[in-house]
Scaffold this motif. Structure first.
Motif, PDB file in Angstrom:
ATOM      1  N   ASN A 481       0.819  -1.199   0.000  1.00  0.00           N
ATOM      2  CA  ASN A 481       0.000   0.000   0.000  1.00  0.00           C
ATOM      3  C   ASN A 481       0.858   1.256   0.000  1.00  0.00           C
ATOM      4  O   ASN A 481       2.037   1.227   0.368  1.00  0.00           O
ATOM      5  CB  ASN A 481      -0.903   0.015   1.241  1.00  0.00           C
ATOM      6  CG  ASN A 481      -1.827  -1.183   1.287  1.00  0.00           C
ATOM      7  OD1 ASN A 481      -2.277  -1.679   0.260  1.00  0.00           O
ATOM      8  ND2 ASN A 481      -2.106  -1.655   2.496  1.00  0.00           N
ATOM      9  N   PHE A 482       0.247   2.364  -0.358  1.00  0.00           N
ATOM     10  CA  PHE A 482       0.938   3.650  -0.290  1.00  0.00           C
ATOM     11  C   PHE A 482       1.258   3.992   1.162  1.00  0.00           C
ATOM     12  O   PHE A 482       2.344   4.477   1.479  1.00  0.00           O
ATOM     13  CB  PHE A 482       0.068   4.746  -0.915  1.00  0.00           C
ATOM     14  CG  PHE A 482       0.765   6.076  -1.043  1.00  0.00           C
ATOM     15  CD1 PHE A 482       1.541   6.366  -2.154  1.00  0.00           C
ATOM     16  CD2 PHE A 482       0.646   7.042  -0.053  1.00  0.00           C
ATOM     17  CE1 PHE A 482       2.194   7.589  -2.273  1.00  0.00           C
ATOM     18  CE2 PHE A 482       1.291   8.259  -0.161  1.00  0.00           C
ATOM     19  CZ  PHE A 482       2.071   8.536  -1.271  1.00  0.00           C
ATOM     20  N   ASN A 483       0.293   3.762   2.046  1.00  0.00           N
ATOM     21  CA  ASN A 483       0.490   4.029   3.466  1.00  0.00           C
ATOM     22  C   ASN A 483      -0.602   3.344   4.271  1.00  0.00           C
ATOM     23  O   ASN A 483      -1.617   2.890   3.738  1.00  0.00           O
ATOM     24  CB  ASN A 483       0.464   5.532   3.751  1.00  0.00           C
ATOM     25  CG  ASN A 483      -0.913   6.156   3.519  1.00  0.00           C
ATOM     26  OD1 ASN A 483      -1.259   6.529   2.394  1.00  0.00           O
ATOM     27  ND2 ASN A 483      -1.705   6.258   4.571  1.00  0.00           N
ATOM     28  N   ASP A 484      -0.400   3.269   5.571  1.00  0.00           N
ATOM     29  CA  ASP A 484      -1.435   2.863   6.511  1.00  0.00           C
ATOM     30  C   ASP A 484      -1.870   4.081   7.309  1.00  0.00           C
ATOM     31  O   ASP A 484      -1.195   5.124   7.302  1.00  0.00           O
ATOM     32  CB  ASP A 484      -0.910   1.794   7.476  1.00  0.00           C
ATOM     33  CG  ASP A 484      -0.808   0.423   6.814  1.00  0.00           C
ATOM     34  OD1 ASP A 484      -1.592   0.151   5.894  1.00  0.00           O
ATOM     35  OD2 ASP A 484       0.060  -0.364   7.224  1.00  0.00           O
ATOM     36  N   GLY A 485      -2.957   3.934   8.039  1.00  0.00           N
ATOM     37  CA  GLY A 485      -3.428   5.041   8.873  1.00  0.00           C
ATOM     38  C   GLY A 485      -2.719   5.111  10.208  1.00  0.00           C
ATOM     39  O   GLY A 485      -2.696   6.159  10.846  1.00  0.00           O
TER      40      GLY A 485
END
Length: 517
Positions: A481-485
């Motif tokens: 993924n691009f990022n996680d939260g």
């Protein structure tokens, strides 16, 4: 009477770059892997050894996917109402082209399980017993392989039919099933208390009640003890077209095949290679981060909790430490270590860091969800050498009590922060990402509430702390993924605690993070 107005500064934390092969930097893992390859890409693609366990149909589904992983998988064309350019999606170019590793599909180790046996096991009257039997059906194949075969398997793939998810999770009702009598009664959920018969009756089989009846947690704990990495994959993920509902639609809403390919390949690389596929290019040298987690032990007569810590370095990979079990709960959702246990845990972390770098860290951040008591913090600080600054940071999720809006079609930018003072700030780790031209989320994003609680020296700059947390949202190696939260120190803390609180994981003192995800 005129009140003084206070203006809260709003900052934007730049997107942390990642490092790939040749020292190249890129913010998006898929772009970096496609253009440059993993940051420690070997000159010649090594062959990894894969073991697969599943029922006959599940094994065939993985055979099909094994062929797909070696070639290109395109993103499907946009549906009605979708953007033409969906920058968060990317064609998967093949595992060797993207990751520099490969496998021989003809030499994958396959073990088939009997579906009828799995079905009957998951219908065992006692739920704890049912889950343990289901896990054993898979782990017995690994034990058999290790005992009888010389061929080494780098990672085991467990292909799971849907009945495992329906029946082998906490509080599964199993309504309408014809339950099968086992060794324990339906209502028993903990060890029988028979102190007078302790030396007469063998109660060793009741250790199943030291675990939560959850297939995923028990499987990870079992593979931890077997010293193997593992990946759990549902049959419906591998072959969604084979599982349709009564209306003829897929029974599960799934990601596109290219995204599944990226995620599967990322997991295979991370769990078979010495270094992760990318690392943080923005990480400050000499800084280490610890995620601290407490989990109540299942059915413990003393109501003790397990303490675990995850240490993450600038390289991006992590090591998990198991602290002592003990009476750490001091209130509702409040846990604190006693001084001796606190000293031992931080001592383990520092010894491991010194073994890798030859010196102590310049800064050591402890990320947690709770505060620190004076005696607990003094014990932490007492072990840390003078050249290391120890910092305690609390990271709390919020649930809509604070919102920030901006003009435009999309919500607040990821990386936006409102600084309340030198020690407290709100940070939006989810939101609109200009590089992807979209916001991946169902509603207006909520911020994290960040508090710098303690420091053994001068308090660090809030902007540095927020930048570190933003970077730690980009090292989830279980997906691409691009990022996680959430930063990895918090996001996976519960998963690590879920595994280590299992009675079947007892004795696992330290392991690479890849064994837990």
């Amino acid at each position: 009477m005129k009140l003084d107005e206070r203006s809260l500064p709003v900052l934007h934390i730049d997107e942390p770059p990642l490092e790939f092969n040749y020292g190249q930097k890129c913010a998006y893992p898929k772009d970096g892997l496609f253009l440059y390859g993993p940051h420690m890409k070997p000159p010649k693609a090594p062959l990894i050894s894969i073991g697969v366990i599943g029922r006959a149909e599940g094994v065939e589904h993985f055979r099909t996917w094994a062929a797909k992983l070696k070639g290109q998988i395109d993103v499907p064309p946009p549906k009605k109402g979708e953007k033409k350019n969906r920058l968060h999606l990317a064609n998967f170019p093949g595992i060797e082209e993207a990751f520099g590793i490969s496998f021989d599909a003809a030499n994958i180790v396959f073990y088939e399980i009997n579906f009828d046996e799995l079905d009957e096991s998951t219908r065992t009257l006692n739920h704890h017993e049912a889950v343990r039997k289901a896990v054993s059906i898979y782990t017995d194949k690994v034990t058999q392989h290790d005992k009888n075969e010389e061929r080494k398997v780098d990672v085991w793939i467990l292909v799971l039919p849907e009945l495992v998810f329906e029946r082998c999770k906490p509080k599964a009702k199993r309504t309408g099933l014809a339950l099968v009598k086992g060794d324990f009664g339906k209502k028993q959920i903990e060890r029988a208390d028979l102190p007078l018969f302790e030396k007469v009756i063998d109660q060793s089989s009741e250790e199943i009640f030291d675990d939560i009846p959850d297939f995923h947690r028990q499987a990870k704990a079992a593979f931890l003890k077997l010293n193997h990495t593992s990946q759990l994959v549902r049959e419906t993920t591998l072959a969604p077209e084979a599982f349709l509902n009564s209306a003829g639609y897929q029974s599960r809403h799934l990601q596109d095949a290219a995204t599944v390919g990226w995620n599967l390949a990322t997991g295979l690389y991370y769990k078979t290679q010495a270094e992760p596929p990318w690392k943080l290019a923005s990480a400050r040298p000499g800084v280490a981060y610890i995620g601290l987690i407490f989990k109540m032990l299942p059915n413990d007569p003393n109501e003790h909790a397990c303490c675990a810590a995850q240490m993450f370095l600038a390289e991006g990979d992590g090591v998990v430490f198991r602290g002592a079990n003990g009476p750490w709960q001091t209130g509702r959702n409040e846990f604190h270590l006693k001084p001796d246990a606190a000293k031992k845990l931080i001592g383990q972390v520092l010894d491991t860091y010194r073994g890798k770098h030859g010196c102590p860290p310049k800064e050591l951040f402890i990320h947690g969800r709770t505060t620190f008591r004076d005696d607990e913090w003094n014990a932490f600080a007492g072990v840390v050498p003078k050249e290391t600054t120890l910092v305690g940071v609390r990271i709390k999720t919020t649930y809509g009590e604070n919102k920030l809006f901006r003009n435009g079609d999309y919500p607040v930018l990821r990386g936006t922060a409102i600084v309340l003072d030198d020690q407290n700030a709100y940070l939006w780790t989810t939101g609109y990402v200009p590089q992807l031209d979209t916001y991946i989320g169902p509603e207006t994003p909520n911020p994290l509430f960040i508090s710098i609680l303690r420091s053994s020296a001068d308090f660090p700059q809030m902007k540095d702390v927020l930048g570190d947390i933003m970077g730690l949202t980009k090292i989830n190696y279980n997906a691409c993924n691009f990022n996680d939260g959430l930063p990895v120190t918090v996001r996976f803390a519960d998963k690590v605690g879920d595994v280590l609180s299992m009675g079947s994981a007892r004795g696992a003192e330290k392991q690479p993070f890849k064994f837990y995800v």
